[in-house]
Scaffold this motif. Structure first.
Motif, PDB file in Angstrom:
ATOM      1  N   VAL A 180       0.787  -1.257  -0.202  1.00  0.00           N
ATOM      2  CA  VAL A 180      -0.132   0.014   0.086  1.00  0.00           C
ATOM      3  C   VAL A 180       0.945   1.241   0.120  1.00  0.00           C
ATOM      4  O   VAL A 180       1.804   1.360   0.560  1.00  0.00           O
ATOM      5  CB  VAL A 180      -0.830  -0.028   1.277  1.00  0.00           C
ATOM      6  N   VAL A 181       0.583   2.068  -0.902  1.00  0.00           N
ATOM      7  CA  VAL A 181       1.196   3.366  -0.757  1.00  0.00           C
ATOM      8  C   VAL A 181       0.154   4.556  -0.187  1.00  0.00           C
ATOM      9  O   VAL A 181      -1.089   4.691  -0.855  1.00  0.00           O
ATOM     10  CB  VAL A 181       1.622   3.895  -2.449  1.00  0.00           C
ATOM     11  N   GLU A 182       0.792   5.449   0.528  1.00  0.00           N
ATOM     12  CA  GLU A 182      -0.029   6.722   1.204  1.00  0.00           C
ATOM     13  C   GLU A 182       0.286   7.817   0.362  1.00  0.00           C
ATOM     14  O   GLU A 182       1.430   8.311   0.537  1.00  0.00           O
ATOM     15  CB  GLU A 182      -0.122   6.747   2.691  1.00  0.00           C
ATOM     16  N   ASN A 183      -0.596   7.977  -0.652  1.00  0.00           N
ATOM     17  CA  ASN A 183      -0.290   9.593  -1.374  1.00  0.00           C
ATOM     18  C   ASN A 183      -1.000  10.750  -0.750  1.00  0.00           C
ATOM     19  O   ASN A 183      -1.515  10.557   0.050  1.00  0.00           O
ATOM     20  CB  ASN A 183      -0.782   9.145  -2.956  1.00  0.00           C
ATOM     21  N   MET A 184      -0.205  11.824  -1.109  1.00  0.00           N
ATOM     22  CA  MET A 184      -0.675  13.107  -0.740  1.00  0.00           C
ATOM     23  C   MET A 184      -0.467  13.082   0.907  1.00  0.00           C
ATOM     24  O   MET A 184      -1.376  13.633   1.869  1.00  0.00           O
ATOM     25  CB  MET A 184      -2.133  13.492  -1.104  1.00  0.00           C
ATOM     26  N   SER A 185       0.685  12.641   1.501  1.00  0.00           N
ATOM     27  CA  SER A 185       0.736  12.474   2.922  1.00  0.00           C
ATOM     28  C   SER A 185       1.479  13.699   3.602  1.00  0.00           C
ATOM     29  O   SER A 185       2.589  13.771   3.843  1.00  0.00           O
ATOM     30  CB  SER A 185       1.171  11.115   3.083  1.00  0.00           C
ATOM     31  N   GLY A 186       0.657  14.495   3.938  1.00  0.00           N
ATOM     32  CA  GLY A 186       1.188  15.906   4.353  1.00  0.00           C
ATOM     33  C   GLY A 186       2.050  16.764   3.192  1.00  0.00           C
ATOM     34  O   GLY A 186       2.196  16.385   2.174  1.00  0.00           O
ATOM     35  N   PHE A 187       2.086  18.072   3.716  1.00  0.00           N
ATOM     36  CA  PHE A 187       2.518  18.981   2.917  1.00  0.00           C
ATOM     37  C   PHE A 187       3.647  19.657   3.374  1.00  0.00           C
ATOM     38  O   PHE A 187       3.851  20.145   4.626  1.00  0.00           O
ATOM     39  CB  PHE A 187       1.684  20.083   2.242  1.00  0.00           C
ATOM     40  N   VAL A 188       5.015  19.466   2.600  1.00  0.00           N
ATOM     41  CA  VAL A 188       6.215  19.976   3.452  1.00  0.00           C
ATOM     42  C   VAL A 188       6.485  21.350   2.742  1.00  0.00           C
ATOM     43  O   VAL A 188       6.816  21.311   1.633  1.00  0.00           O
ATOM     44  CB  VAL A 188       7.461  18.770   2.975  1.00  0.00           C
ATOM     45  N   CYS A 189       6.617  22.227   3.881  1.00  0.00           N
ATOM     46  CA  CYS A 189       6.812  23.645   3.272  1.00  0.00           C
ATOM     47  C   CYS A 189       8.122  23.832   2.662  1.00  0.00           C
ATOM     48  O   CYS A 189       9.010  23.453   3.515  1.00  0.00           O
ATOM     49  CB  CYS A 189       6.603  24.752   4.648  1.00  0.00           C
ATOM     50  N   PHE A 238       3.401  -1.981   3.858  1.00  0.00           N
ATOM     51  CA  PHE A 238       3.286  -0.786   3.720  1.00  0.00           C
ATOM     52  C   PHE A 238       4.453  -0.130   2.994  1.00  0.00           C
ATOM     53  O   PHE A 238       5.664  -0.146   3.511  1.00  0.00           O
ATOM     54  CB  PHE A 238       3.147  -0.019   4.786  1.00  0.00           C
ATOM     55  N   LEU A 239       4.497   0.397   1.770  1.00  0.00           N
ATOM     56  CA  LEU A 239       5.708   0.707   0.948  1.00  0.00           C
ATOM     57  C   LEU A 239       6.208   2.065   1.258  1.00  0.00           C
ATOM     58  O   LEU A 239       7.150   2.279   0.826  1.00  0.00           O
ATOM     59  CB  LEU A 239       5.243   0.484  -0.617  1.00  0.00           C
ATOM     60  N   GLY A 240       5.308   2.895   1.694  1.00  0.00           N
ATOM     61  CA  GLY A 240       5.693   4.454   2.172  1.00  0.00           C
ATOM     62  C   GLY A 240       4.794   5.432   1.808  1.00  0.00           C
ATOM     63  O   GLY A 240       3.682   5.094   1.374  1.00  0.00           O
ATOM     64  N   SER A 241       5.166   6.552   2.350  1.00  0.00           N
ATOM     65  CA  SER A 241       4.232   7.848   2.236  1.00  0.00           C
ATOM     66  C   SER A 241       4.592   8.830   1.246  1.00  0.00           C
ATOM     67  O   SER A 241       5.803   9.087   1.499  1.00  0.00           O
ATOM     68  CB  SER A 241       4.032   8.559   3.544  1.00  0.00           C
ATOM     69  N   VAL A 242       4.177   9.447   0.238  1.00  0.00           N
ATOM     70  CA  VAL A 242       4.601  10.186  -0.576  1.00  0.00           C
ATOM     71  C   VAL A 242       3.744  11.559  -0.289  1.00  0.00           C
ATOM     72  O   VAL A 242       2.671  11.792  -0.278  1.00  0.00           O
ATOM     73  CB  VAL A 242       4.164   9.827  -2.199  1.00  0.00           C
ATOM     74  N   PRO A 243       4.537  12.871   0.336  1.00  0.00           N
ATOM     75  CA  PRO A 243       3.898  14.106   0.510  1.00  0.00           C
ATOM     76  C   PRO A 243       3.660  14.846  -0.641  1.00  0.00           C
ATOM     77  O   PRO A 243       4.184  14.637  -1.838  1.00  0.00           O
ATOM     78  CB  PRO A 243       5.140  14.689   1.330  1.00  0.00           C
ATOM     79  N   LEU A 244       2.749  15.698  -0.483  1.00  0.00           N
ATOM     80  CA  LEU A 244       2.489  16.744  -1.587  1.00  0.00           C
ATOM     81  C   LEU A 244       3.411  17.644  -1.748  1.00  0.00           C
ATOM     82  O   LEU A 244       4.320  18.028  -0.993  1.00  0.00           O
ATOM     83  CB  LEU A 244       1.291  17.568  -1.204  1.00  0.00           C
ATOM     84  N   ASP A 245       3.885  17.861  -3.139  1.00  0.00           N
ATOM     85  CA  ASP A 245       5.110  18.474  -3.513  1.00  0.00           C
ATOM     86  C   ASP A 245       4.808  19.447  -4.733  1.00  0.00           C
ATOM     87  O   ASP A 245       4.480  18.734  -5.872  1.00  0.00           O
ATOM     88  CB  ASP A 245       6.029  17.608  -3.749  1.00  0.00           C
ATOM     89  N   PRO A 246       4.986  20.609  -4.806  1.00  0.00           N
ATOM     90  CA  PRO A 246       4.535  21.423  -5.840  1.00  0.00           C
ATOM     91  C   PRO A 246       5.661  21.244  -6.959  1.00  0.00           C
ATOM     92  O   PRO A 246       5.176  21.264  -8.130  1.00  0.00           O
ATOM     93  CB  PRO A 246       4.820  22.962  -5.403  1.00  0.00           C
ATOM     94  N   GLU A 247       6.843  20.845  -6.596  1.00  0.00           N
ATOM     95  CA  GLU A 247       7.672  20.414  -7.892  1.00  0.00           C
ATOM     96  C   GLU A 247       7.234  18.977  -8.448  1.00  0.00           C
ATOM     97  O   GLU A 247       7.312  19.039  -9.934  1.00  0.00           O
ATOM     98  CB  GLU A 247       9.072  19.919  -7.160  1.00  0.00           C
ATOM     99  N   LEU A 248       6.791  18.150  -7.805  1.00  0.00           N
ATOM    100  CA  LEU A 248       6.190  16.858  -8.575  1.00  0.00           C
ATOM    101  C   LEU A 248       4.978  17.305  -9.452  1.00  0.00           C
ATOM    102  O   LEU A 248       5.003  16.866 -10.347  1.00  0.00           O
ATOM    103  CB  LEU A 248       5.781  15.807  -7.308  1.00  0.00           C
ATOM    104  N   THR A 249       4.034  18.123  -8.759  1.00  0.00           N
ATOM    105  CA  THR A 249       3.172  18.521  -9.416  1.00  0.00           C
ATOM    106  C   THR A 249       3.244  19.428 -10.875  1.00  0.00           C
ATOM    107  O   THR A 249       2.814  18.906 -12.128  1.00  0.00           O
ATOM    108  CB  THR A 249       1.857  19.480  -8.958  1.00  0.00           C
ATOM    109  N   LYS A 250       4.349  20.216 -10.721  1.00  0.00           N
ATOM    110  CA  LYS A 250       4.876  20.791 -12.121  1.00  0.00           C
ATOM    111  C   LYS A 250       5.691  20.006 -13.183  1.00  0.00           C
ATOM    112  O   LYS A 250       5.474  20.116 -14.289  1.00  0.00           O
ATOM    113  CB  LYS A 250       5.788  21.798 -11.588  1.00  0.00           C
TER     114      LYS A 250
END
Length: 296
Positions: free
Chosen positions: A212-221, A247-259
């Protein structure tokens, strides 16, 4: 040559017009034929829409490529084919060779190839208004009539849910195994509840859950590096623990990833300082451990 797909037909033969030159890898593709040369097939699943399956599929493929693997991506999200844009491959033509359709290569080294309905529509804004049987027929055609060649991994990006398209995908791919499922959720309870049903789908269809991957796991300023849990936290890890799967890990929200996804850039190569980078790399490493590619 136009690569449009005749929407009134989804038969067993490639529906494109006359055959064209397939490029330097034709002999390899036709010799392997269909999925006979694919070592591992990974279905990216979630019972919930909007959790980032296409993001995880794209970044997993890029991370596996940077680990030296040959990777294919099969986009069976027929109503929302977003991966061509994420890999800057939209508008590319699909050609034919003796073995069927040639997937679109997205890099000069030809280490990542892609097949999507997005390549087969005359107008990219055209809605795919199809009933289940026609969708299922195209999924089967993507499996039987695409000359994938030799691949270490085929990553299959699926639509939300557990219905016709998912059953058609699993049934079409099962003879080529081994199959594994990577299940994506976001942290909040409403998402975890839907994804729990996806794990039930995996059990009923005999799919091995890689994790399982948890995506959008927090936003790192990006300024102070503080992590804010916008969508709660820990739901994916708790779900994995309750279901008895990795559990494979958590991926935080990242504007660079979105871009990078918007612009079709290689996030894994260009943004090693991003807080999402080690999370995505760790997920790929765990997939390599759970489903190791055989040494030729």
């Amino acid at each position: 040559m136009s690569a449009c797909f005749p929407l009134e037909s989804a038969g067993s033969q490639p529906p494109l017009g006359s055959s064209t030159t397939c490029g330097p890898r034709v002999s390899e593709l036709t010799e392997a034929g269909n999925l006979a040369g694919v070592q591992h097939i990974i279905l990216v699943l979630s019972g919930k829409g909007g959790v980032g399956k296409s993001t995880i599929s794209t970044e997993l493929a890029l991370a596996l490529r940077h680990a030296g693997k040959k990777v294919g991506i099969l986009d069976v999200d027929l109503c929302g084919p977003s991966i061509p844009r994420m890999l800057r491959a939209q508008g590319r033509a699909v050609h034919q060779c003796d073995g069927g359709w040639v997937p679109v290569y997205v890099d000069q080294e030809q280490s990542i190839c892609l097949m999507s309905v997005g390549f087969l529509l005359e107008n990219p804004d055209e809605a795919v208004v199809w009933r289940g049987p026609k969708k299922n027929a195209l999924i089967k055609q993507f499996v039987s009539d695409v000359a994938w060649g030799q691949l270490d991994y085929l990553v299959v990006d699926t639509p939300p849910g557990t219905s016709d398209e998912h059953m058609a995908t699993v049934d079409a791919l099962r003879p080529y195994g081994p199959l594994g499922a990577l299940v994506v959720t976001t942290p909040q309870a409403v998402s975890v509840g839907d994804v729990r049903r996806e794990l039930t789908f995996c059990r009923k269809t005999g799919l091995r859950v890689l994790g399982v991957v948890e995506n959008m796991s927090g936003f790192v300023c990006p300024h102070c590096a503080e992590c804010t849990s916008i969508f709660s936290r820990g739901g994916g890890e708790e779900l994995a623990s309750h279901a008895g799967v990795p559990f494979l890990g958590s991926v935080p929200l990242d504007p660079e990833l979105t871009k990078s996804l918007e612009e079709g850039r290689d996030f894994i190569r260009e943004f090693p300082e991003s807080p999402a980078f080690p999370a995505l790399l760790s997920i790929a490493q765990k997939v390599l451990i759970e489903a190791p590619a055989r040494v030729p």
